[in-house]
Scaffold this motif. Structure first.
Motif, PDB file in Angstrom:
ATOM      1  N   ALA A   1     -23.174  15.066  41.649  1.00 15.28           N
ATOM      2  CA  ALA A   1     -24.474  14.425  41.476  1.00 15.28           C
ATOM      3  C   ALA A   1     -24.591  13.191  42.361  1.00 15.28           C
ATOM      4  O   ALA A   1     -23.632  12.421  42.513  1.00 15.28           O
ATOM      5  CB  ALA A   1     -24.690  14.049  40.021  1.00 15.28           C
ATOM      6  N   LEU A   2     -25.763  13.026  42.950  1.00 13.47           N
ATOM      7  CA  LEU A   2     -26.096  11.827  43.706  1.00 13.47           C
ATOM      8  C   LEU A   2     -27.345  11.215  43.096  1.00 13.47           C
ATOM      9  O   LEU A   2     -28.366  11.882  42.955  1.00 13.47           O
ATOM     10  CB  LEU A   2     -26.347  12.161  45.180  1.00 13.47           C
ATOM     11  CG  LEU A   2     -25.143  12.616  46.012  1.00 13.47           C
ATOM     12  CD1 LEU A   2     -25.594  13.007  47.405  1.00 13.47           C
ATOM     13  CD2 LEU A   2     -24.082  11.514  46.079  1.00 13.47           C
ATOM     14  N   SER A   3     -27.268   9.948  42.754  1.00 14.80           N
ATOM     15  CA  SER A   3     -28.400   9.249  42.155  1.00 14.80           C
ATOM     16  C   SER A   3     -29.069   8.362  43.186  1.00 14.80           C
ATOM     17  O   SER A   3     -28.399   7.662  43.955  1.00 14.80           O
ATOM     18  CB  SER A   3     -27.915   8.406  40.973  1.00 14.80           C
ATOM     19  OG  SER A   3     -28.989   7.705  40.390  1.00 14.80           O
ATOM     20  N   GLY A   4     -30.401   8.391  43.211  1.00 16.92           N
ATOM     21  CA  GLY A   4     -31.145   7.540  44.126  1.00 16.92           C
ATOM     22  C   GLY A   4     -31.412   8.197  45.470  1.00 16.92           C
ATOM     23  O   GLY A   4     -30.948   9.305  45.749  1.00 16.92           O
TER      24      GLY A   4
ATOM     25  N   GLY B   1     -27.665  10.329  29.908  1.00 14.03           N
ATOM     26  CA  GLY B   1     -27.577   9.003  30.514  1.00 14.03           C
ATOM     27  C   GLY B   1     -28.393   8.789  31.764  1.00 14.03           C
ATOM     28  O   GLY B   1     -28.143   7.835  32.509  1.00 14.03           O
ATOM     29  N   ILE B   2     -29.366   9.660  32.002  1.00 15.37           N
ATOM     30  CA  ILE B   2     -30.209   9.511  33.184  1.00 15.37           C
ATOM     31  C   ILE B   2     -31.389   8.609  32.830  1.00 15.37           C
ATOM     32  O   ILE B   2     -32.202   8.947  31.975  1.00 15.37           O
ATOM     33  CB  ILE B   2     -30.710  10.881  33.692  1.00 15.37           C
ATOM     34  CG1 ILE B   2     -29.529  11.831  33.904  1.00 15.37           C
ATOM     35  CG2 ILE B   2     -31.531  10.708  34.959  1.00 15.37           C
ATOM     36  CD1 ILE B   2     -28.443  11.296  34.802  1.00 15.37           C
ATOM     37  N   HIS B   3     -31.467   7.462  33.493  1.00 14.67           N
ATOM     38  CA  HIS B   3     -32.521   6.492  33.194  1.00 14.67           C
ATOM     39  C   HIS B   3     -33.359   6.139  34.417  1.00 14.67           C
ATOM     40  O   HIS B   3     -34.134   5.182  34.393  1.00 14.67           O
ATOM     41  CB  HIS B   3     -31.911   5.221  32.601  1.00 14.67           C
ATOM     42  CG  HIS B   3     -31.138   5.481  31.342  1.00 14.67           C
ATOM     43  ND1 HIS B   3     -31.720   5.952  30.179  1.00 14.67           N
ATOM     44  CD2 HIS B   3     -29.807   5.350  31.071  1.00 14.67           C
ATOM     45  CE1 HIS B   3     -30.807   6.087  29.241  1.00 14.67           C
ATOM     46  NE2 HIS B   3     -29.632   5.742  29.755  1.00 14.67           N
ATOM     47  N   GLY B   4     -33.192   6.892  35.473  1.00 16.21           N
ATOM     48  CA  GLY B   4     -33.978   6.667  36.681  1.00 16.21           C
ATOM     49  C   GLY B   4     -33.890   7.869  37.594  1.00 16.21           C
ATOM     50  O   GLY B   4     -32.995   8.701  37.448  1.00 16.21           O
ATOM     51  N   VAL B   5     -34.826   7.948  38.506  1.00 16.82           N
ATOM     52  CA  VAL B   5     -34.879   9.066  39.453  1.00 16.82           C
ATOM     53  C   VAL B   5     -35.113   8.514  40.856  1.00 16.82           C
ATOM     54  O   VAL B   5     -35.566   7.380  41.010  1.00 16.82           O
ATOM     55  CB  VAL B   5     -36.009  10.053  39.058  1.00 16.82           C
ATOM     56  CG1 VAL B   5     -35.616  10.849  37.835  1.00 16.82           C
ATOM     57  CG2 VAL B   5     -37.348   9.350  38.824  1.00 16.82           C
ATOM     58  N   PRO B   6     -34.743   9.333  41.872  1.00 17.76           N
ATOM     59  CA  PRO B   6     -34.335  10.738  41.840  1.00 17.76           C
ATOM     60  C   PRO B   6     -32.859  10.916  41.513  1.00 17.76           C
ATOM     61  O   PRO B   6     -32.043  10.022  41.686  1.00 17.76           O
ATOM     62  CB  PRO B   6     -34.616  11.207  43.270  1.00 17.76           C
ATOM     63  CG  PRO B   6     -34.352   9.969  44.099  1.00 17.76           C
ATOM     64  CD  PRO B   6     -34.875   8.835  43.262  1.00 17.76           C
ATOM     65  N   LEU B   7     -32.559  12.129  41.043  1.00 16.56           N
ATOM     66  CA  LEU B   7     -31.178  12.561  40.837  1.00 16.56           C
ATOM     67  C   LEU B   7     -31.032  13.928  41.480  1.00 16.56           C
ATOM     68  O   LEU B   7     -31.863  14.812  41.248  1.00 16.56           O
ATOM     69  CB  LEU B   7     -30.858  12.645  39.345  1.00 16.56           C
ATOM     70  CG  LEU B   7     -29.451  13.147  38.986  1.00 16.56           C
ATOM     71  CD1 LEU B   7     -28.390  12.107  39.367  1.00 16.56           C
ATOM     72  CD2 LEU B   7     -29.355  13.481  37.501  1.00 16.56           C
ATOM     73  N   PHE B   8     -29.984  14.108  42.276  1.00 14.77           N
ATOM     74  CA  PHE B   8     -29.725  15.359  42.980  1.00 14.77           C
ATOM     75  C   PHE B   8     -28.377  15.912  42.500  1.00 14.77           C
ATOM     76  O   PHE B   8     -27.356  15.221  42.599  1.00 14.77           O
ATOM     77  CB  PHE B   8     -29.676  15.131  44.490  1.00 14.77           C
ATOM     78  CG  PHE B   8     -30.916  14.496  45.045  1.00 14.77           C
ATOM     79  CD1 PHE B   8     -31.977  15.271  45.490  1.00 14.77           C
ATOM     80  CD2 PHE B   8     -31.030  13.106  45.110  1.00 14.77           C
ATOM     81  CE1 PHE B   8     -33.126  14.681  46.001  1.00 14.77           C
ATOM     82  CE2 PHE B   8     -32.176  12.512  45.620  1.00 14.77           C
ATOM     83  CZ  PHE B   8     -33.230  13.302  46.063  1.00 14.77           C
ATOM     84  N   ILE B   9     -28.380  17.128  41.988  1.00 14.31           N
ATOM     85  CA  ILE B   9     -27.162  17.736  41.451  1.00 14.31           C
ATOM     86  C   ILE B   9     -26.863  19.008  42.243  1.00 14.31           C
ATOM     87  O   ILE B   9     -27.707  19.898  42.351  1.00 14.31           O
ATOM     88  CB  ILE B   9     -27.315  18.072  39.959  1.00 14.31           C
ATOM     89  CG1 ILE B   9     -27.725  16.818  39.173  1.00 14.31           C
ATOM     90  CG2 ILE B   9     -26.014  18.647  39.407  1.00 14.31           C
ATOM     91  CD1 ILE B   9     -28.116  17.101  37.743  1.00 14.31           C
ATOM     92  N   PHE B  10     -25.657  19.086  42.777  1.00 13.53           N
ATOM     93  CA  PHE B  10     -25.245  20.198  43.627  1.00 13.53           C
ATOM     94  C   PHE B  10     -24.342  21.132  42.833  1.00 13.53           C
ATOM     95  O   PHE B  10     -23.268  20.730  42.369  1.00 13.53           O
ATOM     96  CB  PHE B  10     -24.512  19.683  44.865  1.00 13.53           C
ATOM     97  CG  PHE B  10     -25.381  18.823  45.750  1.00 13.53           C
ATOM     98  CD1 PHE B  10     -25.975  19.357  46.883  1.00 13.53           C
ATOM     99  CD2 PHE B  10     -25.616  17.484  45.435  1.00 13.53           C
ATOM    100  CE1 PHE B  10     -26.784  18.571  47.695  1.00 13.53           C
ATOM    101  CE2 PHE B  10     -26.422  16.695  46.247  1.00 13.53           C
ATOM    102  CZ  PHE B  10     -27.004  17.244  47.371  1.00 13.53           C
ATOM    103  N   ASN B  11     -24.799  22.383  42.685  1.00 12.15           N
ATOM    104  CA  ASN B  11     -24.026  23.417  41.984  1.00 12.15           C
ATOM    105  C   ASN B  11     -23.510  22.952  40.621  1.00 12.15           C
ATOM    106  O   ASN B  11     -22.397  23.297  40.205  1.00 12.15           O
ATOM    107  CB  ASN B  11     -22.869  23.912  42.856  1.00 12.15           C
ATOM    108  CG  ASN B  11     -23.333  24.917  43.890  1.00 12.15           C
ATOM    109  OD1 ASN B  11     -24.516  25.243  43.983  1.00 12.15           O
ATOM    110  ND2 ASN B  11     -22.411  25.401  44.702  1.00 12.15           N
TER     111      ASN B  11
END
Length: 214
Positions: free
Chosen positions: A195-198, A181-191
């Motif tokens: 997840a934080l999008s944008g 379901g990822i349709h845009g970036v940036p995406l930051f995923i911790f461990n």
């Protein structure tokens, strides 16, 4: 000596995405206060915003007009805003009228190849700077020059590009993000769990990092 907490940060990004630059800059600002507390490992993952872009590229303003309906006035405002946000995180956006949107597949091949080295992060930063600050393009000689400049093996990089040896891995990785379901970036995923999008604010990144303090 107490061992540091391991923090793995996966970044899904494209090297021609200005908000990826800004988001990463804000993440770095947040991390500055945590290096004594965490053992931080950053891994970049591919996301081509324009996978069908021809190698010769397309004028950036024309591209944004066709894709998003951006007007000339809107483009001027957006470039000024992005330039200011970049300045706040120590990054120089150097927009110009003839700037093009480029195909980034070869960049992602090289970033995937560099993942097993200690230089992937430097390579990602160098691609951002080359495109946005130095008005560069992504011809093979330019890419190989950047690879050498960050300390990676240029002969191996030439082989990667000549044989498209990482194409399949890049496509599989991108398919994984699309399926999730990822349709845009940036995406930051911790461990692999938060997840934080944008391009989040520095304080937002700090809040997530604080959750990992023992």
């Amino acid at each position: 000596m107490m061992s540091k907490t391991q923090i793995n940060i996966d970044i899904v990004s494209d090297v021609v995405c200005p908000w990826c630059v800004i988001g990463y800059g804000r993440l770095k600002a947040a991390l500055a206060n945590f290096y004594t507390k965490f053992d931080i490992n950053i891994v970049w993952h591919p996301y081509e915003l324009n996978p069908n872009m021809p190698k010769e590229g397309e004028n950036l303003r024309q591209h944004l007009s066709k894709k998003y309906g951006t007007t000339l006035e809107g483009s001027i405002r957006a470039r000024a805003m992005l330039t200011e946000e970049g300045r706040k995180v120590g990054f120089k956006f150097n927009y110009f009228d003839e700037m093009k949107m480029l195909n980034t597949h070869q960049c992602h091949q090289l970033l995937h190849w560099a993942k097993e080295s200690d230089f992937q992060n430097q390579l990602a930063e160098a691609f951002f700077e080359h495109f946005f600050s130095n008005r560069g393009t992504f011809t093979e000689p330019e890419l190989i020059h950047i690879v050498g400049k960050v300390g990676l093996n240029t002969e191996q990089a030439q082989s990667v590009l000549a044989n498209n040896s990482c194409t399949e891995e890049v496509k599989l990785s991108e398919a994984h993000w699309h399926r999730n379901g990822i349709h845009g970036v940036p995406l930051f995923i911790f461990n692999s769990e938060k997840a934080l999008s944008g391009a989040q604010e520095v304080a937002t990144f700090e809040n997530v990092l604080n959750q990992y303090l023992k």
